[in-house]
Write an enzyme that holds these catalytic residues in place. Structure first.
Site, PDB file in Angstrom:
ATOM      1  N   LEU A   1       0.819  -1.212   0.000  1.00  9.91           N
ATOM      2  CA  LEU A   1       0.000   0.000   0.000  1.00  9.91           C
ATOM      3  C   LEU A   1       0.853   1.262   0.000  1.00  9.91           C
ATOM      4  O   LEU A   1       0.493   2.256  -0.633  1.00  9.91           O
ATOM      5  CB  LEU A   1      -0.939  -0.004   1.214  1.00  9.91           C
ATOM      6  CG  LEU A   1      -1.837   1.227   1.377  1.00  9.91           C
ATOM      7  CD1 LEU A   1      -2.748   1.413   0.176  1.00  9.91           C
ATOM      8  CD2 LEU A   1      -2.638   1.116   2.672  1.00  9.91           C
TER       9      LEU A   1
ATOM     10  N   TYR B   1      -1.097  -9.308  16.467  1.00 14.56           N
ATOM     11  CA  TYR B   1      -1.392  -8.238  15.509  1.00 14.56           C
ATOM     12  C   TYR B   1      -2.558  -7.390  15.999  1.00 14.56           C
ATOM     13  O   TYR B   1      -2.485  -6.150  15.999  1.00 14.56           O
ATOM     14  CB  TYR B   1      -1.714  -8.868  14.156  1.00 14.56           C
ATOM     15  CG  TYR B   1      -1.906  -7.888  13.025  1.00 14.56           C
ATOM     16  CD1 TYR B   1      -0.842  -7.138  12.543  1.00 14.56           C
ATOM     17  CD2 TYR B   1      -3.153  -7.727  12.420  1.00 14.56           C
ATOM     18  CE1 TYR B   1      -1.007  -6.247  11.491  1.00 14.56           C
ATOM     19  CE2 TYR B   1      -3.330  -6.844  11.359  1.00 14.56           C
ATOM     20  CZ  TYR B   1      -2.256  -6.103  10.909  1.00 14.56           C
ATOM     21  OH  TYR B   1      -2.420  -5.228   9.863  1.00 14.56           O
TER      22      TYR B   1
ATOM     23  N   LYS C   1      -2.715  -3.376  16.999  1.00 14.59           N
ATOM     24  CA  LYS C   1      -3.602  -2.468  16.267  1.00 14.59           C
ATOM     25  C   LYS C   1      -4.651  -1.847  17.183  1.00 14.59           C
ATOM     26  O   LYS C   1      -5.027  -0.676  17.009  1.00 14.59           O
ATOM     27  CB  LYS C   1      -4.262  -3.210  15.098  1.00 14.59           C
ATOM     28  CG  LYS C   1      -3.283  -3.585  13.989  1.00 14.59           C
ATOM     29  CD  LYS C   1      -2.626  -2.367  13.384  1.00 14.59           C
ATOM     30  CE  LYS C   1      -1.715  -2.684  12.232  1.00 14.59           C
ATOM     31  NZ  LYS C   1      -1.086  -1.473  11.646  1.00 14.59           N
TER      32      LYS C   1
ATOM     33  N   THR D   1      -2.109  -5.999  -0.428  1.00 13.12           N
ATOM     34  CA  THR D   1      -1.062  -5.061  -0.016  1.00 13.12           C
ATOM     35  C   THR D   1       0.274  -5.728   0.275  1.00 13.12           C
ATOM     36  O   THR D   1       1.171  -5.083   0.807  1.00 13.12           O
ATOM     37  CB  THR D   1      -1.494  -4.315   1.247  1.00 13.12           C
ATOM     38  OG1 THR D   1      -1.714  -5.270   2.298  1.00 13.12           O
ATOM     39  CG2 THR D   1      -2.772  -3.526   1.003  1.00 13.12           C
TER      40      THR D   1
ATOM     41  N   SER E   1      -6.171  -1.357  11.047  1.00 16.37           N
ATOM     42  CA  SER E   1      -6.686  -2.579  10.423  1.00 16.37           C
ATOM     43  C   SER E   1      -8.067  -2.856  10.973  1.00 16.37           C
ATOM     44  O   SER E   1      -8.436  -2.358  12.049  1.00 16.37           O
ATOM     45  CB  SER E   1      -5.757  -3.757  10.749  1.00 16.37           C
ATOM     46  OG  SER E   1      -6.335  -4.993  10.357  1.00 16.37           O
TER      47      SER E   1
END
Length: 281
Positions: free
Chosen positions: A14, A148, A152, A183, A135
Site C-alpha cells: 500500500l 497483531y 492495532k 497489499t 486494520s
C-alpha cells in the site's frame, strides 16, 4: 491544493500505491523505507517532486532525520501517513514473548516514533494531518491474530487520544481501518509465523498458515483505489476521524457496533449503578 506528504513503508504494498498516486496527483512526496534505493527504483527513479530517504520506523533517530530531510527539501510536512507495519500471526501461546515485543515495536512504537518527529514541525506550521493505517483487526479480535490485533487495538487508542492533544494546533488525525487488500501483507517479508510449537495447537496452526498463504493475492480490495481514497481524505477541510475501508471492513465494524450496544444493554442492570450509596463517585 498540492501537499507535502510523508509516507512510511513506501517500498512495497500500500505504501508504494500511496506514493505513486500522490505523485500522479501532483503532490510532493517523501517516500521512506529501510532500503531507500529499492523504494526509489519501485517508484520509477528520481523525480522533482520525490524525496526518498531511509527510515526504519523502530528508530527515533531515523524518524527525526527523515522529518528534517523533508523540511530541508520541501520546506514543510502537510500530511504524515503512518503505513509501515508487520504481521506476526499465530495462537497466543505459540507467539514468543520476543515476537510479541517486535510486533509492538513495529506497529505501535514505530508510528509513534515518526509522529513524535513530525509533530513539532506541524505545530510550528499550525497545520497538519496525521493519518495512521491500522486494520479491521484494530476493531475486531479474530482467531490466530492475537499479537497483531493487540498492536492495532493499541494503535487505535493512541490515535483516538492524540486527536485531542493536537486539535488546538490545527492538526487533524484520521484512523484508517482496511479490510483485506492486496497489499503484500501476507508475503513472507511482511508476515512472521509463530516461533513456538505446541502439540495441542499444531493441527489448527498448520491449517491457518496454509489458508493465509493461499489468500495472498486473492484479497478483494484494490490498494490503488484505497490510496486514492486516502488522498481524498487528505484534501478534506475537516478530515474524517475514521475511515473504515472496504465492504468487508464496514460489515465487521457494523457487527462490532451492534455487539457493543447489545453488551451495553445487557450490562445495564448489573453495571449501571456502581456508585457508593452515599453518593461518592
Amino acid at each position: 491544493m498540492n501537499k507535502v506528504i510523508l509516507v512510511t513503508g513506501a517500498g512495497r504494498g500500500l505504501g508504494t500505491d500511496i506514493a505513486r498516486e500522490a505523485l500522479t496527483a501532483g503532490h510532493q512526496v517523501v517516500a521512506t523505507g529501510r532500503r531507500p534505493e529499492e523504494v526509489e527504483k519501485t517508484l520509477g527513479g528520481p523525480q522533482d517532486n520525490l524525496l526518498v530517504t531511509k527510515l526504519d520506523v523502530t528508530s527515533l533517530e531515523d524518524a527525526e532525520a527523515a522529518a528534517q530531510a523533508a523540511v530541508d527539501r520541501f520546506g514543510r510536512i502537510d500530511v504524515l501517513i503512518n503505513n509501515a507495519g508487520k504481521l506476526f500471526t499465530g495462537y497466543f501461546e505459540e507467539i514468543s514473548s520476543a515476537q510479541m515485543r517486535q510486533q509492538f515495536e513495529t506497529n505501535l512504537f514505530g508510528p509513534m516514533n515518526v509522529t513524535r518527529a513530525v509533530l513539532p514541525i506541524m505545530r510550528r506550521q499550525r497545520a497538519g494531518h496525521v493519518i495512521t493505517i491500522t486494520s479491521t483487526a484494530g476493531l475486531v479480535g479474530m482467531e490466530f491474530t492475537s499479537a497483531y490485533a493487540a498492536s492495532k487495538f493499541a494503535e487505535e487508542g493512541w490515535m483516538e487520544s492524540l486527536r485531542y492533544d493536537v486539535e488546538p494546533y490545527n492538526i487533524h488525525t484520521t484512523v484508517v481501518e482496511p479490510g483485506y487488500f492486496r497489499t503484500e501483507l501476507l508475503v513472507d517479508g511482511s508476515t512472521t509465523w509463530p516461533e513456538l510449537s505446541i502439540d495441542d495447537y499444531a493441527p489448527r496452526t498448520a491449517l491457518r498458515i496454509e489458508g493465509m498463504k493461499s489468500m495472498n493475492g486473492q484479497q478483494p480490495g484494490d490498494p490503488a483505489k484505497l490510496a486514492r481514497a486516502l488522498l481524498t481524505i487528505a484534501q478534506q477541510e475537516k478530515p474524517q476521524l475514521r475511515f473504515v475501508a472496504g465492504a468487508d471492513a464496514i460489515e465487521a465494524a457494523e457487527a462490532k457496533a451492534r455487539d457493543l450496544l447489545a453488551q451495553a444493554g445487557a450490562s445495564r442492570e448489573l453495571g449501571g449503578n456502581l456508585t457508593y450509596d452515599d453518593g461518592r463517585a
